[in-house]
Scaffold this motif. Structure first.
Motif, short mmCIF file in Angstrom:
data_model
loop_
_atom_site.label_atom_id
_atom_site.label_comp_id
_atom_site.label_asym_id
_atom_site.label_seq_id
_atom_site.Cartn_x
_atom_site.Cartn_y
_atom_site.Cartn_z
N GLN A 246 0.82 -1.21 0.00
CA GLN A 246 0.00 0.00 0.00
C GLN A 246 0.86 1.26 0.00
OE1 GLN A 246 -3.32 0.44 -0.15
NE2 GLN A 246 -3.86 -1.72 -0.20
N GLU A 247 1.99 1.20 0.68
CA GLU A 247 2.81 2.40 0.84
C GLU A 247 3.78 2.63 -0.30
OE1 GLU A 247 4.94 -1.11 2.64
OE2 GLU A 247 2.87 -0.33 2.63
N HIS A 248 3.86 1.70 -1.25
CA HIS A 248 4.82 1.84 -2.34
C HIS A 248 4.40 2.96 -3.29
CE1 HIS A 248 7.31 0.92 -5.84
NE2 HIS A 248 8.05 0.15 -5.06
N ALA A 249 5.35 3.81 -3.66
CA ALA A 249 5.04 4.97 -4.50
C ALA A 249 4.51 4.56 -5.87
CB ALA A 249 6.30 5.83 -4.67
N GLY A 250 4.89 3.38 -6.34
CA GLY A 250 4.47 2.94 -7.67
C GLY A 250 3.07 2.37 -7.72
N ARG A 251 2.45 2.14 -6.57
CA ARG A 251 1.11 1.55 -6.57
C ARG A 251 0.12 2.45 -7.30
NH1 ARG A 251 -1.80 -2.33 -3.76
NH2 ARG A 251 -4.02 -1.87 -3.60
N GLU A 252 0.14 3.72 -7.00
CA GLU A 252 -0.78 4.65 -7.65
C GLU A 252 -0.49 4.74 -9.14
OE1 GLU A 252 -3.85 7.17 -8.40
OE2 GLU A 252 -3.47 5.92 -6.63
N GLN A 253 0.76 4.59 -9.51
CA GLN A 253 1.14 4.60 -10.92
C GLN A 253 0.46 3.44 -11.66
OE1 GLN A 253 5.35 5.04 -11.36
NE2 GLN A 253 5.34 4.58 -13.55
N LEU A 254 0.46 2.27 -11.03
CA LEU A 254 -0.21 1.11 -11.63
C LEU A 254 -1.72 1.32 -11.72
CD1 LEU A 254 1.67 -1.90 -9.99
CD2 LEU A 254 2.04 -0.89 -12.24
N VAL A 255 -2.30 1.92 -10.69
CA VAL A 255 -3.74 2.19 -10.71
C VAL A 255 -4.08 3.14 -11.86
CG1 VAL A 255 -5.63 3.29 -9.44
CG2 VAL A 255 -4.07 1.72 -8.26
N GLN A 256 -3.24 4.13 -12.10
CA GLN A 256 -3.49 5.06 -13.20
C GLN A 256 -3.35 4.38 -14.56
OE1 GLN A 256 -4.79 8.08 -12.88
NE2 GLN A 256 -4.85 7.59 -10.69
N ILE A 257 -2.37 3.49 -14.70
CA ILE A 257 -2.23 2.73 -15.95
C ILE A 257 -3.48 1.88 -16.17
CG2 ILE A 257 -0.94 0.91 -17.12
CD1 ILE A 257 1.58 1.93 -15.69
N LEU A 258 -3.96 1.25 -15.10
CA LEU A 258 -5.18 0.45 -15.20
C LEU A 258 -6.36 1.30 -15.64
CD1 LEU A 258 -6.73 -2.22 -14.69
CD2 LEU A 258 -6.98 -1.49 -12.30
N ASN A 259 -6.51 2.47 -15.07
CA ASN A 259 -7.60 3.36 -15.45
C ASN A 259 -7.52 3.75 -16.91
OD1 ASN A 259 -9.57 4.80 -13.24
ND2 ASN A 259 -7.78 3.88 -12.26
N ARG A 260 -6.33 4.10 -17.37
CA ARG A 260 -6.19 4.49 -18.78
C ARG A 260 -6.52 3.32 -19.71
NH1 ARG A 260 -1.76 7.50 -16.62
NH2 ARG A 260 -0.25 5.83 -17.04
N THR A 261 -6.06 2.14 -19.33
CA THR A 261 -6.28 0.97 -20.18
C THR A 261 -7.76 0.61 -20.26
OG1 THR A 261 -4.09 0.11 -19.58
CG2 THR A 261 -5.67 -1.46 -20.51
N LEU A 262 -8.43 0.53 -19.11
CA LEU A 262 -9.84 0.14 -19.11
C LEU A 262 -10.74 1.22 -19.71
CD1 LEU A 262 -10.20 -1.71 -15.68
CD2 LEU A 262 -9.83 -2.67 -17.96
N THR A 263 -10.37 2.47 -19.53
CA THR A 263 -11.15 3.56 -20.13
C THR A 263 -11.12 3.46 -21.65
OG1 THR A 263 -10.78 5.04 -18.26
CG2 THR A 263 -11.36 6.06 -20.36
N ALA A 264 -9.94 3.18 -22.19
CA ALA A 264 -9.82 3.02 -23.64
C ALA A 264 -10.60 1.81 -24.13
CB ALA A 264 -8.35 2.89 -24.02
N VAL A 265 -10.51 0.71 -23.41
CA VAL A 265 -11.22 -0.51 -23.80
C VAL A 265 -12.73 -0.28 -23.80
CG1 VAL A 265 -11.82 -2.83 -22.97
CG2 VAL A 265 -9.42 -2.14 -23.11
#
Length: 636
Positions: A246-265
């Protein structure tokens, strides 16, 4: 409360297809158990079964069906399958790590699952061998994993699913913190190279060397947006996040990639069928077709992402509803008693190669075989259906469920060599954990929390349900935290204000009772320092407790199994709920605006809920569902 639109859609579809009451995920799983054992790829008597990723995806689905049903049939299927490969010393038959095929890493997740549930070292040793492939797997110049040794300098979308969820889960188990930076980078590299700025979609593959004929000489990208490739990538993201700190700085980065990917799909969901085309953005091009495996993957990723809070329900619930309804209508057909088939699954699509070179053209993708019940469609559909079925039961309810880890505070050495809390905790998947009980709470709208310090009304303010289990003795932990008058008053004040308290004690030999009674006595309950239902071996009848009708909690449950318990003395305001031979086994109390449920055993831990041990006549799994529903309702 009104039924959700998605529930009505699915109910109508099930009725039209005559599926009855059994869940579609289970029907698809039964089909898989029937047909895939007969598939020549997996049953070669001379060479043995293939260590292949597509069967691993089916096993992922089987795990979810087992967890949702408590039927050991599905667990045993996974274990039997993997035991074809894994020897007692952890060697893996037909696994060739020096081929450096990233697909071979996928099944490491099944090894980790079996280790966490059974504790058998052979599975952990085998998973270490898979992890060692990651350590030496060839990479692009910036650090991305090659798809295969025979495909040098290439990253494909598929590869993210094949390696990263295992990589994250193994790193979390073994305390390899540095791995999480690497995992973030893998998704970032792929998105940076493959994402199309105009559509937001991801190209199937990228060749760093630009030498492949399928690769654009300037960008290195393949020509098309292949649906299943994007599906693999989306599933990888939602599964990796299960293990990401939860505390890893890259977690939010992955969530944003997921949002971009699913929004496009979501933008390319077919308006007529509700599903997706094999080449996502070319739905009107002649020859293109709606494809089942990718559509299942998108529904799974979206539904899980909503459930976990990674994406907005407002933005994705309609695509989920339309997508799942489309899956059922377009692809699912009856397959016999308690079985269904999934149709229109493309068997494979790749890039390059030696024989029959795959040039990445539209014509190439359309040339690949499409057939029913290919495992790459079966597995994702089971996962999608399981997520949909799981989500349906919450019906808008919400409850914060807090598990005590203060009075029950035991430690043991974890696989990474560190002392870690264990025993009756949410994340424990072995016999002594509450993993399945936690899932059941989540299924009915619960959010899981853990309290590792002395409770106060302030610390419990955001909790609707508070569970205390098996308070420690000095035998179990060096410095046990005993119940005292001050703590008991704080908890009682929280209950009086509307909290729901669950007390799951134990027998006198395994639980501190005398001092703990300071708390239940405030509600008219006293746990006796006795030990009832002593069971020798598999004499399950000695642990049988009949459940009377009209308890107000247990409606389907008629008989449960519970051994080595303390009984309860009851005075007002407490009431006896279940008794046996004159002994009170379960008691409840209304206290102010709140309620208390008490039983003298941890009872609903994995060993006696997951179906692997108890004969089917004992309904502990059903009882867990009914109790959780009652608790969540009381919390409102």
């Amino acid at each position: 409360m009104k039924k959700s639109i998605s529930f009505i859609i699915c109910l109508l579809l099930f009725t039209q297809l005559g599926f009855g009451q059994q869940a579609l995920s289970e029907k698809m799983a039964i089909t898989a158990m029937d047909s895939l054992y007969k598939d020549a790829r997996f049953t070669n008597k001379e060479k043995g079964p293939q260590w292949t990723y597509d069967m691993g995806v089916v096993l992922e689905g089987m795990v979810e069906v087992w967890r949702n049903t408590g039927d050991k049939t599905y667990f045993e299927y996974v274990q039997r399958w993997m035991d074809q490969f894994v020897s007692e010393d952890g060697d893996i038959r037909n696994y060739r790590p020096t081929e450096y095929n990233i697909d071979h890493i996928k099944n490491g997740r099944s090894l980790l699952f079996l280790y966490k549930v059974t504790g058998k070292q052979k599975y952990l040793k085998a998973s270490e061998k898979v992890y060692n492939q990651i350590l030496t797997h060839p990479r692009t110049n910036e650090g991305g994993f090659w798809h295969k040794k025979i495909y040098p300098y290439q990253m494909w979308l598929d590869g993210l699913y094949m390696a990263q969820p295992f990589y994250a889960e193994y790193a979390a188990l073994m305390g390899i913190d540095s791995a999480f930076d690497d995992i973030v980078n893998q998704f970032t590299y792929m998105e940076n190279h493959a994402r199309d700025e105009k559509t937001g979609l991801l190209y199937h593959g990228w060749d760093e060397s630009r030498k492949e004929k399928w690769a654009d000489p300037e960008t290195g990208l393949s020509k098309h947006f292949w649906a299943r490739g994007i599906g693999w990538y989306a599933m990888a993201l939602v599964d990796v996040l299960d293990y990401f700190p939860q505390e890893h700085a890259g977690r939010e980065q992955l969530v944003q990639i997921l949002n971009r990917t699913l929004t496009a799909v979501a933008k390319y969901q077919d308006s007529k069928t509700g599903v997706w085309y094999d080449i996502v953005d070319l739905g009107t091009r002649e020859g293109n077709y709606v494809e089942a495996s990718a559509s299942s993957m998108f529904v799974y990723a979206m539904t899980k992402a909503v459930r976990k809070g990674y994406v907005s329900k407002k933005d994705f619930q309609k695509p989920i509803d339309r997508g799942y309804a489309g899956l059922v209508k377009q692809f699912i057909t009856p397959g016999g008693p308690d079985r269904v088939n999934i149709n229109h699954v493309v068997t494979v699509s790749g890039l390059g190669g030696v024989k029959n070179y795959r040039d990445g053209s539209f014509e190439y993708y359309m040339s690949e075989q499409v057939k029913p019940n290919d495992p790459k469609g079966v597995g994702p559909f089971i996962l999608a259906a399981s997520e949909i079925e799981f989500a349906k039961t919450a019906k808008g309810r919400k409850a914060n469920v807090t598990l005590d880890n203060y009075y029950n505070n035991e430690y043991k050495k974890a696989p990474d060599g560190q002392l870690k809390a264990y025993h009756y905790l949410w994340d424990g998947q072995d016999n002594n954990g509450f993993f399945l009980l936690g899932r059941i709470f989540e299924q009915y709208g619960g959010t899981l929390n853990t309290l590792r310090e002395a409770p106060t009304q302030e610390k419990l303010a955001d909790s609707d349900i508070y569970v205390i289990v098996d308070p420690d003795t000095e035998k179990e932990t060096a410095n046990p935290n005993y119940m005292n008058e001050a703590d008991a008053n704080e908890i009682a004040g929280w209950v009086r204000a509307g909290g729901v308290l669950v007390l799951l004690l134990n027998d006198a030999g395994n639980c501190e009772i005398a001092q703990f009674n300071t708390l239940p006595q405030k509600f008219g309950m006293t746990f006796n320092e006795d030990n009832r239902n002593m069971v020798k071996g598999n004499n399950y009848a000695d642990g049988a407790i009949g459940i009377p009708s009209k308890t107000g909690i247990f409606k389907r449950t008629k008989k449960i199994y519970i051994k080595e318990i303390s009984t309860i003395n009851v005075t007002k305001p407490a009431k006896t709920l279940v008794q046996d031979k004159g002994d009170v086994i379960i008691a409840t109390a209304k206290f102010g605006k709140g309620a208390v449920f008490a039983i003298g055993d941890p009872w609903l831990y994995n060993e006696y809920v997951d179906g692997r041990k108890l004969p089917t006549e004992y309904q502990n799994f059903d009882a867990a569902h009914e109790l959780v529903q009652w608790l969540v309702k009381k919390a409102k």
